[in-house]
Design a protein around this motif. Structure first.
Motif, PDB file in Angstrom:
ATOM      1  N   SER A   4      53.899  35.290  29.211  1.00 40.68           N
ATOM      2  CA  SER A   4      55.015  34.374  28.961  1.00 40.68           C
ATOM      3  C   SER A   4      55.117  33.231  29.960  1.00 40.68           C
ATOM      4  O   SER A   4      55.852  32.272  29.725  1.00 40.68           O
ATOM      5  CB  SER A   4      56.335  35.154  28.960  1.00 40.68           C
ATOM      6  N   VAL A   5      54.398  33.315  31.069  1.00 40.30           N
ATOM      7  CA  VAL A   5      54.454  32.281  32.110  1.00 40.30           C
ATOM      8  C   VAL A   5      53.095  31.578  32.162  1.00 40.30           C
ATOM      9  O   VAL A   5      52.061  32.252  32.216  1.00 40.30           O
ATOM     10  CB  VAL A   5      54.779  32.903  33.486  1.00 40.30           C
ATOM     11  N   PRO A   6      53.049  30.248  32.150  1.00 41.52           N
ATOM     12  CA  PRO A   6      51.763  29.546  32.249  1.00 41.52           C
ATOM     13  C   PRO A   6      50.982  30.027  33.468  1.00 41.52           C
ATOM     14  O   PRO A   6      51.521  30.088  34.577  1.00 41.52           O
ATOM     15  CB  PRO A   6      52.169  28.076  32.384  1.00 41.52           C
ATOM     16  N   SER A   7      49.718  30.362  33.244  1.00 46.84           N
ATOM     17  CA  SER A   7      48.933  30.992  34.305  1.00 46.84           C
ATOM     18  C   SER A   7      47.541  30.381  34.406  1.00 46.84           C
ATOM     19  O   SER A   7      46.947  29.973  33.399  1.00 46.84           O
ATOM     20  CB  SER A   7      48.802  32.499  34.037  1.00 46.84           C
ATOM     21  N   HIS A   8      47.036  30.342  35.642  1.00 44.94           N
ATOM     22  CA  HIS A   8      45.696  29.823  35.918  1.00 44.94           C
ATOM     23  C   HIS A   8      44.957  30.850  36.756  1.00 44.94           C
ATOM     24  O   HIS A   8      45.521  31.438  37.686  1.00 44.94           O
ATOM     25  CB  HIS A   8      45.783  28.496  36.678  1.00 44.94           C
ATOM     26  N   PHE A   9      43.675  31.055  36.456  1.00 40.65           N
ATOM     27  CA  PHE A   9      42.854  32.019  37.191  1.00 40.65           C
ATOM     28  C   PHE A   9      41.736  31.279  37.906  1.00 40.65           C
ATOM     29  O   PHE A   9      40.985  30.521  37.286  1.00 40.65           O
ATOM     30  CB  PHE A   9      42.260  33.056  36.238  1.00 40.65           C
ATOM     31  N   VAL A  10      41.614  31.506  39.210  1.00 45.13           N
ATOM     32  CA  VAL A  10      40.536  30.932  40.014  1.00 45.13           C
ATOM     33  C   VAL A  10      39.472  32.003  40.207  1.00 45.13           C
ATOM     34  O   VAL A  10      39.700  33.005  40.894  1.00 45.13           O
ATOM     35  CB  VAL A  10      41.044  30.431  41.379  1.00 45.13           C
ATOM     36  N   VAL A  11      38.314  31.806  39.577  1.00 49.12           N
ATOM     37  CA  VAL A  11      37.184  32.726  39.702  1.00 49.12           C
ATOM     38  C   VAL A  11      36.368  32.332  40.931  1.00 49.12           C
ATOM     39  O   VAL A  11      35.976  31.176  41.081  1.00 49.12           O
ATOM     40  CB  VAL A  11      36.288  32.680  38.449  1.00 49.12           C
ATOM     41  N   CYS A  12      36.105  33.301  41.803  1.00 50.92           N
ATOM     42  CA  CYS A  12      35.282  33.072  42.987  1.00 50.92           C
ATOM     43  C   CYS A  12      33.875  33.602  42.685  1.00 50.92           C
ATOM     44  O   CYS A  12      33.662  34.815  42.597  1.00 50.92           O
ATOM     45  CB  CYS A  12      35.883  33.775  44.193  1.00 50.92           C
ATOM     46  N   THR A  13      32.930  32.689  42.518  1.00 51.31           N
ATOM     47  CA  THR A  13      31.643  33.050  41.931  1.00 51.31           C
ATOM     48  C   THR A  13      30.705  33.787  42.877  1.00 51.31           C
ATOM     49  O   THR A  13      29.698  34.349  42.438  1.00 51.31           O
ATOM     50  CB  THR A  13      30.926  31.803  41.388  1.00 51.31           C
ATOM     51  N   LEU A  14      31.003  33.782  44.192  1.00 52.87           N
ATOM     52  CA  LEU A  14      30.178  34.513  45.155  1.00 52.87           C
ATOM     53  C   LEU A  14      30.888  35.780  45.654  1.00 52.87           C
ATOM     54  O   LEU A  14      30.461  36.383  46.645  1.00 52.87           O
ATOM     55  CB  LEU A  14      29.833  33.613  46.351  1.00 52.87           C
ATOM     56  N   ASP A  15      31.931  36.176  44.966  1.00 58.57           N
ATOM     57  CA  ASP A  15      32.790  37.283  45.398  1.00 58.57           C
ATOM     58  C   ASP A  15      32.020  38.604  45.397  1.00 58.57           C
ATOM     59  O   ASP A  15      31.374  38.951  44.415  1.00 58.57           O
ATOM     60  CB  ASP A  15      34.000  37.374  44.452  1.00 58.57           C
ATOM     61  N   ARG A  16      32.119  39.346  46.490  1.00 62.73           N
ATOM     62  CA  ARG A  16      31.496  40.661  46.594  1.00 62.73           C
ATOM     63  C   ARG A  16      32.500  41.798  46.467  1.00 62.73           C
ATOM     64  O   ARG A  16      32.107  42.968  46.391  1.00 62.73           O
ATOM     65  CB  ARG A  16      30.772  40.783  47.934  1.00 62.73           C
ATOM     66  N   ALA A  17      33.795  41.478  46.477  1.00 65.42           N
ATOM     67  CA  ALA A  17      34.837  42.508  46.414  1.00 65.42           C
ATOM     68  C   ALA A  17      35.299  42.754  44.985  1.00 65.42           C
ATOM     69  O   ALA A  17      35.451  43.890  44.542  1.00 65.42           O
ATOM     70  CB  ALA A  17      36.011  42.118  47.296  1.00 65.42           C
TER      71      ALA A  17
END
Length: 236
Positions: free
Chosen positions: A177-190
């Protein structure tokens, strides 16, 4: 002149409000008031250290902010955004390599479902009711694109996290219900890029940064720019 929303920044497991210091300074220079939340936990802040306690703490923080809020969460904090992010004054959510969950999911259930995480159940230790991640594991999993000094400093500041935080199941999905944005971290190891992209597909907007799990430390300018851009687009 339009009043800028307050950016409320929430940290991930084992961290504190200190993790957002660089991003907050950049946003404040750009005219965005910032609140860096430090969640209750051992050697951190007083209060209930469980997921429910964290939700209640964040709800109180949000209630105390006058005007509009853009709520930003890193890693585990995504579960908190998912659970309580539909508060009346929240205009937008930003998930930074964060757990954008469906009701019935937990951080553990999503992150452990796919192989590849270097901060998963086999990489952390439980001591009593708390989970501990060793500094060397943290440096490798969270901070591999940070300077050695920044990585060592951050790893030294990590504190135990209540095991319930990782295992607790969310019951709501504020991102619906709330506008949302996702930041993908492409080198993420976790939290692997594969898992992140699965969660990013749930929301209407996403972007990618070529960073580790901790872009707020390794590339704060890019993170601040992304937050400000989404805030401008969606805050009243």
């Amino acid at each position: 002149m339009t009043t800028r929303p307050t950016i409320v920044l929430v940290h991930g497991m084992w961290h504190g409000g200190w993790a957002w210091e660089r991003v907050a300074k950049l946003l404040e220079v750009d005219g965005y008031p910032c609140v860096r939340v430090t969640l209750p936990g051992r050697d951190r802040a007083p209060g209930d250290p469980t997921f429910r306690g964290h939700c209640d703490h964040l709800t109180e923080v949000l209630a105390g902010v006058p005007g509009d809020v853009v709520l930003v969460g890193h890693s585990y904090a995504g579960a908190l955004l998912t659970e309580v992010g539909a508060a009346a004054n929240v205009r937008a959510l930003v998930y930074v390599s964060a757990f954008c969950l469906e009701p019935g999911e937990s951080v553990a259930s999503v992150n452990d479902a796919k192989a590849g995480s270097q901060a998963g159940k086999d990489d952390i230790r439980q001591v009593g009711d708390f989970l501990v991640i060793d500094p060397e594991t943290a440096r490798h999993a969270f901070y591999h694109d940070c300077t050695p000094a920044d990585a060592a400093s951050a790893a030294a500041r990590l504190t135990p996290e209540h095991a319930n935080a990782r295992a607790a199941v969310v019951s709501a999905a504020a991102w619906r219900s709330v506008p949302s944005h996702f930041v993908v971290c492409t080198l993420d190891r976790a939290c692997t890029p594969e898992v992140q992209r699965m969660m990013a597909a749930r929301v209407g907007s996403s972007s990618e940064l070529e960073s580790s799990h901790s872009p707020m430390l390794s590339m704060p300018e890019s993170v601040a720019r992304t937050i400000a851009g989404f805030a401008t687009e969606h805050a009243a």
